[in-house]
Motif scaffolding. Structure first.
Motif, PDB file in Angstrom:
ATOM      1  N   GLU A 113       0.953  -1.256  -0.010  1.00  0.00           N
ATOM      2  CA  GLU A 113      -0.036   0.191  -0.056  1.00  0.00           C
ATOM      3  C   GLU A 113       0.867   1.564  -0.020  1.00  0.00           C
ATOM      4  O   GLU A 113       0.293   2.417  -0.167  1.00  0.00           O
ATOM      5  CB  GLU A 113      -1.012  -0.140   1.273  1.00  0.00           C
ATOM      6  N   VAL A 114       2.153   1.138   0.295  1.00  0.00           N
ATOM      7  CA  VAL A 114       2.827   2.382   0.388  1.00  0.00           C
ATOM      8  C   VAL A 114       3.459   2.595  -1.174  1.00  0.00           C
ATOM      9  O   VAL A 114       3.670   2.069  -1.932  1.00  0.00           O
ATOM     10  CB  VAL A 114       4.472   1.996   1.219  1.00  0.00           C
ATOM     11  N   GLY A 115       3.253   3.840  -1.223  1.00  0.00           N
ATOM     12  CA  GLY A 115       3.621   4.461  -2.649  1.00  0.00           C
ATOM     13  C   GLY A 115       5.040   4.417  -3.002  1.00  0.00           C
ATOM     14  O   GLY A 115       5.914   4.152  -2.286  1.00  0.00           O
ATOM     15  N   ASN A 116       5.498   5.240  -3.988  1.00  0.00           N
ATOM     16  CA  ASN A 116       6.847   5.433  -4.325  1.00  0.00           C
ATOM     17  C   ASN A 116       7.760   6.402  -3.760  1.00  0.00           C
ATOM     18  O   ASN A 116       8.654   6.896  -4.285  1.00  0.00           O
ATOM     19  CB  ASN A 116       6.963   5.497  -5.909  1.00  0.00           C
ATOM     20  N   ASN A 117       7.118   7.224  -2.778  1.00  0.00           N
ATOM     21  CA  ASN A 117       8.108   8.283  -2.111  1.00  0.00           C
ATOM     22  C   ASN A 117       7.917   8.425  -0.630  1.00  0.00           C
ATOM     23  O   ASN A 117       6.725   8.186  -0.343  1.00  0.00           O
ATOM     24  CB  ASN A 117       7.908   9.600  -2.711  1.00  0.00           C
ATOM     25  N   TYR A 118       8.862   8.724  -0.079  1.00  0.00           N
ATOM     26  CA  TYR A 118       8.710   8.815   1.549  1.00  0.00           C
ATOM     27  C   TYR A 118      10.083   9.718   1.947  1.00  0.00           C
ATOM     28  O   TYR A 118      10.866  10.397   1.182  1.00  0.00           O
ATOM     29  CB  TYR A 118       9.181   7.603   2.048  1.00  0.00           C
ATOM     30  N   VAL A 119       9.800  10.517   3.126  1.00  0.00           N
ATOM     31  CA  VAL A 119      10.897  11.126   3.744  1.00  0.00           C
ATOM     32  C   VAL A 119      10.763  11.102   5.355  1.00  0.00           C
ATOM     33  O   VAL A 119       9.807  10.956   5.757  1.00  0.00           O
ATOM     34  CB  VAL A 119      10.880  12.755   3.339  1.00  0.00           C
ATOM     35  N   ILE A 120      11.981  11.223   5.826  1.00  0.00           N
ATOM     36  CA  ILE A 120      12.127  11.167   7.295  1.00  0.00           C
ATOM     37  C   ILE A 120      12.465  12.500   7.861  1.00  0.00           C
ATOM     38  O   ILE A 120      13.396  13.295   7.211  1.00  0.00           O
ATOM     39  CB  ILE A 120      13.516  10.271   7.665  1.00  0.00           C
ATOM     40  N   VAL A 121      11.670  12.813   8.658  1.00  0.00           N
ATOM     41  CA  VAL A 121      11.959  14.241   9.297  1.00  0.00           C
ATOM     42  C   VAL A 121      12.324  14.096  10.675  1.00  0.00           C
ATOM     43  O   VAL A 121      11.576  13.418  11.406  1.00  0.00           O
ATOM     44  CB  VAL A 121      10.694  15.109   9.161  1.00  0.00           C
ATOM     45  N   LEU A 122      13.398  14.783  11.122  1.00  0.00           N
ATOM     46  CA  LEU A 122      13.706  14.841  12.469  1.00  0.00           C
ATOM     47  C   LEU A 122      13.409  15.840  13.221  1.00  0.00           C
ATOM     48  O   LEU A 122      13.732  17.029  12.679  1.00  0.00           O
ATOM     49  CB  LEU A 122      15.064  14.195  12.825  1.00  0.00           C
ATOM     50  N   GLN A 123      12.713  16.026  14.455  1.00  0.00           N
ATOM     51  CA  GLN A 123      12.496  17.206  15.055  1.00  0.00           C
ATOM     52  C   GLN A 123      12.757  17.125  16.606  1.00  0.00           C
ATOM     53  O   GLN A 123      12.872  16.078  17.216  1.00  0.00           O
ATOM     54  CB  GLN A 123      11.012  17.749  14.877  1.00  0.00           C
ATOM     55  N   ARG A 124      12.883  18.413  17.016  1.00  0.00           N
ATOM     56  CA  ARG A 124      13.211  18.373  18.639  1.00  0.00           C
ATOM     57  C   ARG A 124      12.297  19.677  18.980  1.00  0.00           C
ATOM     58  O   ARG A 124      11.945  20.569  18.819  1.00  0.00           O
ATOM     59  CB  ARG A 124      14.621  18.925  18.813  1.00  0.00           C
ATOM     60  N   GLU A 125      11.555  19.093  20.150  1.00  0.00           N
ATOM     61  CA  GLU A 125      10.662  20.018  20.941  1.00  0.00           C
ATOM     62  C   GLU A 125      11.042  19.849  22.371  1.00  0.00           C
ATOM     63  O   GLU A 125      10.743  18.709  22.896  1.00  0.00           O
ATOM     64  CB  GLU A 125       9.115  19.608  20.577  1.00  0.00           C
ATOM     65  N   ASN A 126      11.048  20.903  23.187  1.00  0.00           N
ATOM     66  CA  ASN A 126      11.514  20.801  24.610  1.00  0.00           C
ATOM     67  C   ASN A 126      12.493  19.709  24.699  1.00  0.00           C
ATOM     68  O   ASN A 126      12.408  18.764  25.812  1.00  0.00           O
ATOM     69  CB  ASN A 126      10.039  20.414  25.291  1.00  0.00           C
ATOM     70  N   ASN A 127      13.600  19.594  24.056  1.00  0.00           N
ATOM     71  CA  ASN A 127      14.619  18.685  24.169  1.00  0.00           C
ATOM     72  C   ASN A 127      14.215  17.197  23.850  1.00  0.00           C
ATOM     73  O   ASN A 127      14.930  16.195  24.310  1.00  0.00           O
ATOM     74  CB  ASN A 127      15.249  18.528  25.510  1.00  0.00           C
ATOM     75  N   ILE A 128      13.040  16.872  23.399  1.00  0.00           N
ATOM     76  CA  ILE A 128      12.529  15.515  23.068  1.00  0.00           C
ATOM     77  C   ILE A 128      12.731  15.403  21.482  1.00  0.00           C
ATOM     78  O   ILE A 128      12.149  16.119  20.784  1.00  0.00           O
ATOM     79  CB  ILE A 128      11.159  15.141  23.374  1.00  0.00           C
ATOM     80  N   ASP A 129      13.470  14.522  21.016  1.00  0.00           N
ATOM     81  CA  ASP A 129      13.570  14.271  19.444  1.00  0.00           C
ATOM     82  C   ASP A 129      12.322  13.463  19.061  1.00  0.00           C
ATOM     83  O   ASP A 129      11.905  12.324  19.741  1.00  0.00           O
ATOM     84  CB  ASP A 129      14.781  13.290  19.270  1.00  0.00           C
ATOM     85  N   THR A 130      11.673  13.850  17.823  1.00  0.00           N
ATOM     86  CA  THR A 130      10.804  12.763  17.430  1.00  0.00           C
ATOM     87  C   THR A 130      11.113  12.597  16.178  1.00  0.00           C
ATOM     88  O   THR A 130      11.905  13.399  15.172  1.00  0.00           O
ATOM     89  CB  THR A 130       9.380  13.606  17.281  1.00  0.00           C
ATOM     90  N   MET A 131      10.760  11.398  15.428  1.00  0.00           N
ATOM     91  CA  MET A 131      11.197  11.025  14.246  1.00  0.00           C
ATOM     92  C   MET A 131       9.823  10.748  13.351  1.00  0.00           C
ATOM     93  O   MET A 131       8.873  10.035  13.825  1.00  0.00           O
ATOM     94  CB  MET A 131      11.830   9.516  14.023  1.00  0.00           C
ATOM     95  N   ILE A 132       9.561  11.728  12.363  1.00  0.00           N
ATOM     96  CA  ILE A 132       8.442  11.372  11.633  1.00  0.00           C
ATOM     97  C   ILE A 132       8.818  10.528  10.038  1.00  0.00           C
ATOM     98  O   ILE A 132       9.511  11.386   9.488  1.00  0.00           O
ATOM     99  CB  ILE A 132       7.697  12.866  11.385  1.00  0.00           C
ATOM    100  N   VAL A 133       7.862   9.744  10.055  1.00  0.00           N
ATOM    101  CA  VAL A 133       8.136   9.139   8.694  1.00  0.00           C
ATOM    102  C   VAL A 133       6.768   9.467   7.764  1.00  0.00           C
ATOM    103  O   VAL A 133       5.813   9.052   8.089  1.00  0.00           O
ATOM    104  CB  VAL A 133       8.233   7.572   8.572  1.00  0.00           C
ATOM    105  N   ARG A 134       7.306  10.402   6.981  1.00  0.00           N
ATOM    106  CA  ARG A 134       6.111  10.931   5.898  1.00  0.00           C
ATOM    107  C   ARG A 134       5.981   9.721   4.811  1.00  0.00           C
ATOM    108  O   ARG A 134       7.092   9.696   4.086  1.00  0.00           O
ATOM    109  CB  ARG A 134       6.061  12.275   5.530  1.00  0.00           C
ATOM    110  N   VAL A 135       5.043   9.270   4.535  1.00  0.00           N
ATOM    111  CA  VAL A 135       4.828   8.052   3.377  1.00  0.00           C
ATOM    112  C   VAL A 135       3.785   8.410   2.390  1.00  0.00           C
ATOM    113  O   VAL A 135       2.924   8.610   2.865  1.00  0.00           O
ATOM    114  CB  VAL A 135       4.513   6.870   4.122  1.00  0.00           C
TER     115      VAL A 135
END
Ligand code: AMP
Ligand code: ZN
Length: 432
Positions: A351-373
């Motif tokens: 079901e996953v298409g042909n493009n994706y990007v990984i975005v790393l963010q930091r808020e209040n010293n907490i890192d998050t990894m977002i995977v946009r698919v």
């Protein structure tokens, strides 16, 4: 069977002997010039130290930083009048570096490329469409000269302009193509939208994929959709460009052309060789370069030597698909991750298409990894519950692979940013 029987059919011991001979000669030559002149003198290095291939370890490494520090001419080993070409490395990770070629270098590069292309079964009479950028990027011109040398009808299509690419393929019966994997995935979406089925409407038979890391799953998608055998092609500007290592029809790793390059795989921390078969950083020494020989160049590319012999009979050692570059690795919540690990998981989910990007963010010293698919066309219009199920599955599969739980966002097909050349798979916003 061989483009250049005199080197492709050499046995291991013959290759070793040739490498040792060329290595000594190279060390002797660079000792008199450029960066290496001083470096070798300071460290009391001369060709007399090289009595076996293992003695290469007595030589210092060369890094990208060395190239930058001596930009632009500091590594030249011939007078400027003998230069006929320069390329500039893409500089995705820092200031660009310039690479120079003598006439002999350009000739030899074309020979190496012809050897690669011939090895996969392309022959005079085939039509070759080169869908990569021409210009400072080495991929375009490298393949172009090799394909012409071999006698293929070569279409210098360049990157982008997908409609025209498709038209050229149709009009001239393109059966061999060179394309960056992320663009091959995008072109796939464009063809689907236009109702073009390559297996039915085009004559494609062979594809060369390289210039950026991509997973086995992506290769499979490309082979499946275009109806081609897709061969992995590895190179870097510092070593000419493409034509350093290439897959043979067995697709069991890429043969390094060991008459022209000496390869080592080291632990990037201790700088010692890794045990056979272990992943480490590829280090390359040119054995056949006139204008700008490089000794023990640290590529930052991570791979391993493939064990055993290749059924094709070539003794030239093989390296595995690149795991990425050591500087691609990111650390989040104490876990080391390569973008390719994310790609492997995603591309296994239909079901996953042909493009994706990984975005790393930091808020209040907490890192998050977002995977946009991007999800594939059919799915997006279906109901929310179905989308949630897919999101859950992606999150679950990523967690099993990465051992942390990323935030997965599903987005519409074609909504993520596209790049003309190499894809940008990681956006680190943590230091913003
Ligand atoms: P450049 O010389 O700037 O075009 O970039 C060369 C770099 O592209 C190499 O050092 C690798 O990091 C990457 N690259 C080239 N070919 C491949 C390949 N087949 N698989 C993975 N990465 C590749
Ligand atoms: Zn082989």
């Amino acid at each position: 069977m061989y483009w250049d029987e005199s080197v492709e059919s050499l046995s291991r011991s013959e290759l070793d002997a040739l490498q040792l001979h060329r290595l000594r000669h190279m060390v002797e030559r660079v000792s008199n010039y450029s960066f290496y002149h001083k470096k070798f003198a300071d460290n009391h290095i001369s060709a007399s130290l090289i009595n076996s291939l293992k003695d290469i370890r007595k030589l210092p490494f060369t890094t990208k930083q060395d190239l930058r520090d001596h930009y632009p001419y500091g590594f030249l080993c011939v007078p400027k009048e003998q230069l006929v070409r320069l390329h500039v490395s893409s500089g995705t990770s820092g200031q660009a570096t310039a690479i120079f070629y003598s006439r002999g270098d350009v000739e030899h590069w074309a020979e190496l490329m012809a050897r690669c292309i011939y090895m996969t079964g392309a022959r005079a009479g085939d039509t070759f469409q080169n869908l990569t950028g021409y210009g400072l990027f080495t991929g375009g011109l490298g393949f172009h000269y090799g394909a012409e040398r071999l006698g293929l009808l070569t279409i210098p299509a360049g990157a982008g302009n997908s409609k025209r690419q498709i038209q050229l393929m149709k009009d001239f019966g393109t059966n061999v193509m060179h394309i960056i994997p992320s663009y091959a995935l995008r072109l796939q979406d464009i063809m689907k939208e236009a109702g073009i089925h390559p297996r039915r409407d085009l004559k494609l038979r062979i594809a060369y994929l390289g210039a950026e890391p991509y997973s086995q799953e992506v290769r499979r998608r490309i082979e499946e959709f275009y109806g081609v055998r897709a061969y992995n092609s590895y190179g870097l500007s510092e070593m000419n460009g493409p034509g350093v290592a290439f897959e043979c029809p067995h697709q069991l790793g890429m043969h390094i052309w060991e008459d022209s390059y000496f390869a080592e795989i080291i632990d990037p921390v201790t700088l010692e060789p890794v045990p056979e078969g272990t992943i480490g950083e590829l280090v390359l020494t040119t054995l056949h370069r006139e204008a700008m020989p490089l000794i023990r160049y640290r590529t930052k590319d991570l791979t391993r030597f493939m064990p055993g012999d290749c059924p094709c009979g070539r003794a030239h050692r093989r390296i595995d698909r690149m795991q990425g570059r050591s500087d691609d690795m990111f650390i989040i919540k104490g876990v080391n991750i390569f973008p390719i690990q994310v790609e492997q998981v995603l591309m296994n989910i239909p079901e996953v298409g042909n493009n994706y990007v990984i975005v790393l963010q930091r808020e209040n010293n907490i890192d998050t990894m977002i995977v946009r698919v991007e999800v594939n066309e059919k799915i997006f219009i279906e109901d929310m519950r179905h989308l949630q199920r897919i999101q859950k599955k992606i999150t679950h599969d990523l967690r099993s692979e990465l051992l942390l739980t990323p935030q997965v966002e599903l987005v519409e097909p074609h909504s993520l940013p596209k790049s003309e050349g190499k894809a940008v798979r990681l956006v680190d916003q943590r230091s913003l």
